[in-house]
Design a protein around this motif. Sequence first.
Motif, PDB file in Angstrom:
ATOM      1  N   ASP A 146       1.188  -1.666   9.916  1.00  4.24           N
ATOM      2  CA  ASP A 146      -0.207  -1.236   9.914  1.00  4.24           C
ATOM      3  C   ASP A 146      -0.323   0.183   9.370  1.00  4.24           C
ATOM      4  O   ASP A 146       0.650   0.946   9.357  1.00  4.24           O
ATOM      5  N   GLY A 147      -1.543   0.526   8.959  1.00  4.79           N
ATOM      6  CA  GLY A 147      -1.761   1.861   8.416  1.00  4.79           C
ATOM      7  C   GLY A 147      -1.428   2.953   9.413  1.00  4.79           C
ATOM      8  O   GLY A 147      -0.872   3.991   9.051  1.00  4.79           O
ATOM      9  N   LEU A 179       0.856  -1.181   0.000  1.00  8.54           N
ATOM     10  CA  LEU A 179       0.000   0.000   0.000  1.00  8.54           C
ATOM     11  C   LEU A 179       0.893   1.233   0.000  1.00  8.54           C
ATOM     12  O   LEU A 179       2.085   1.146   0.330  1.00  8.54           O
ATOM     13  N   ALA A 203       2.290   3.420   9.428  1.00 10.63           N
ATOM     14  CA  ALA A 203       2.765   4.039   8.190  1.00 10.63           C
ATOM     15  C   ALA A 203       2.492   5.540   8.187  1.00 10.63           C
ATOM     16  O   ALA A 203       3.368   6.345   7.840  1.00 10.63           O
ATOM     17  N   TYR A 247       4.476   0.546   1.621  1.00 10.69           N
ATOM     18  CA  TYR A 247       4.838  -0.336   2.734  1.00 10.69           C
ATOM     19  C   TYR A 247       4.141  -1.686   2.595  1.00 10.69           C
ATOM     20  O   TYR A 247       3.132  -1.822   1.885  1.00 10.69           O
ATOM     21  N   ASP A 248       4.696  -2.669   3.262  1.00 13.26           N
ATOM     22  CA  ASP A 248       4.146  -4.024   3.266  1.00 13.26           C
ATOM     23  C   ASP A 248       3.154  -4.136   4.414  1.00 13.26           C
ATOM     24  O   ASP A 248       3.534  -4.129   5.587  1.00 13.26           O
ATOM     25  N   HIS A 249       1.877  -4.243   4.051  1.00 15.91           N
ATOM     26  CA  HIS A 249       0.822  -4.238   5.067  1.00 15.91           C
ATOM     27  C   HIS A 249       0.851  -5.504   5.925  1.00 15.91           C
ATOM     28  O   HIS A 249       0.176  -5.570   6.964  1.00 15.91           O
ATOM     29  N   ARG A 250       1.609  -6.516   5.534  1.00 14.41           N
ATOM     30  CA  ARG A 250       1.713  -7.718   6.358  1.00 14.41           C
ATOM     31  C   ARG A 250       2.431  -7.433   7.675  1.00 14.41           C
ATOM     32  O   ARG A 250       2.181  -8.107   8.686  1.00 14.41           O
ATOM     33  N   THR A 289       0.959   5.447   1.263  1.00 15.74           N
ATOM     34  CA  THR A 289       0.345   6.574   1.955  1.00 15.74           C
ATOM     35  C   THR A 289       1.098   7.842   1.576  1.00 15.74           C
ATOM     36  O   THR A 289       2.293   7.795   1.271  1.00 15.74           O
TER      37      THR A 289
END
Length: 413
Positions: free
Chosen positions: A388-389, A210, A392, A382-385, A212
Amino acid sequence: MAFEVRFPVVGESVQEGQVYKWRKKTGEFVKRDEVLVEVETDKATVEIVAEAEGTLTVQKNEGETIAVGELLASIDTSAKAPAAAAPAAPAAAPKAAAPAVPPPPAPKAAPGGDSRPQSPAVARMAAEHQVDTAAIAGSGRGGRVTKDDMVAHLESPKPAAPAAAAAPKAPAPLPAAPSGARTERREKMSRLRQRIAERLVEAQHTAAMLTTFNEVDMSGVMELRKRYKDPFKEVHGVGLGFMSFFVKAAVQALKQFPAINGYVDGTDIVYHDYYDIGVAVSTERGLMVPVVRDVDKLSFAQIEGAIADYAKKGREGKISLDDLTGGTFTISNGGTFGSLLSTPILNPPQSAILGMHKIEERPVVVNGQIVIRPMMYLAMSYDHRIVDGKEAVGFLVKIKENIEDPARLLLGV
């Protein structure tokens, strides 16, 4: 006696390479430690030097693939170095003045008179398509025209010549059938470009990626840089750029959000307690990400010096495998090419990458007043695994705070 020149082991993961350029040719006498050939691997370009002196015989041509341990060339060590030519005897004075001979006519200048240096590929394309390169704005170092510039020029639509006045009610003529040569070219991807393609696809397929966004007011950093760039250069011998500020800001943010400085390994999360920042460098052979190590322990001048060294090595094609190995976080600056906003792709196995962009003056509201400020969009993929948002967004806000108030970088707050 023949000495064998073989492709050596240059890294644990490197099994083969591609002969990129021979510096010496068959029949030439080579001396010990002279560079013979450049071999391009999927990570970097490796220079192979002579370990003996003698006459060279090339076994692999440019463009051929070669495995580790395979024979590249041989050196006949029984050959002797060519004797230096004796100085020419001075010419006897003429007995009588000979009639003046008119000088040969000067060679005609190339069409357009483009004096910028060109790579063989660009020169070949210009000749094949009868293109005057002087009319092309180059994006390479010193304004030189790159292969990508040529491709873009050839693929861009050409403006049509103004049509002659026609009768008011005459029907528009049908477009004429294409005339002239409509050629296509096929070129083999370099090992480096193949690896870049593989890693970009790998990042898309293996990570829950994702992005941001935020924007940062560059006024504080620009004012600080304007005030101190001259004494900084005098004291440290290197220019003060924006990248060192962002590297320092990233370290502080990574300390606050350690997951962003880690990566996923199966069902584990690996956290790094050190900070090795990859700085994306664009070269004529593709994008490379050399690593500045232990940046938390480096000064602004040391960071700027390391980045300047990598930029120079990138232009000369001398970035090594060791330079590219590792890295816990990456920063890419698309703003140097005029990018206003983009979504950078992860550099596996890292879990995040920060994208800087073009600084542009825009109207913003400050304390209820509309003012013009130099603004930059920031993007963090970033790797959402693992991230977390909330983390980020918090990370990017921390970067914004540090850049807008650079005193934080000195005080560590």
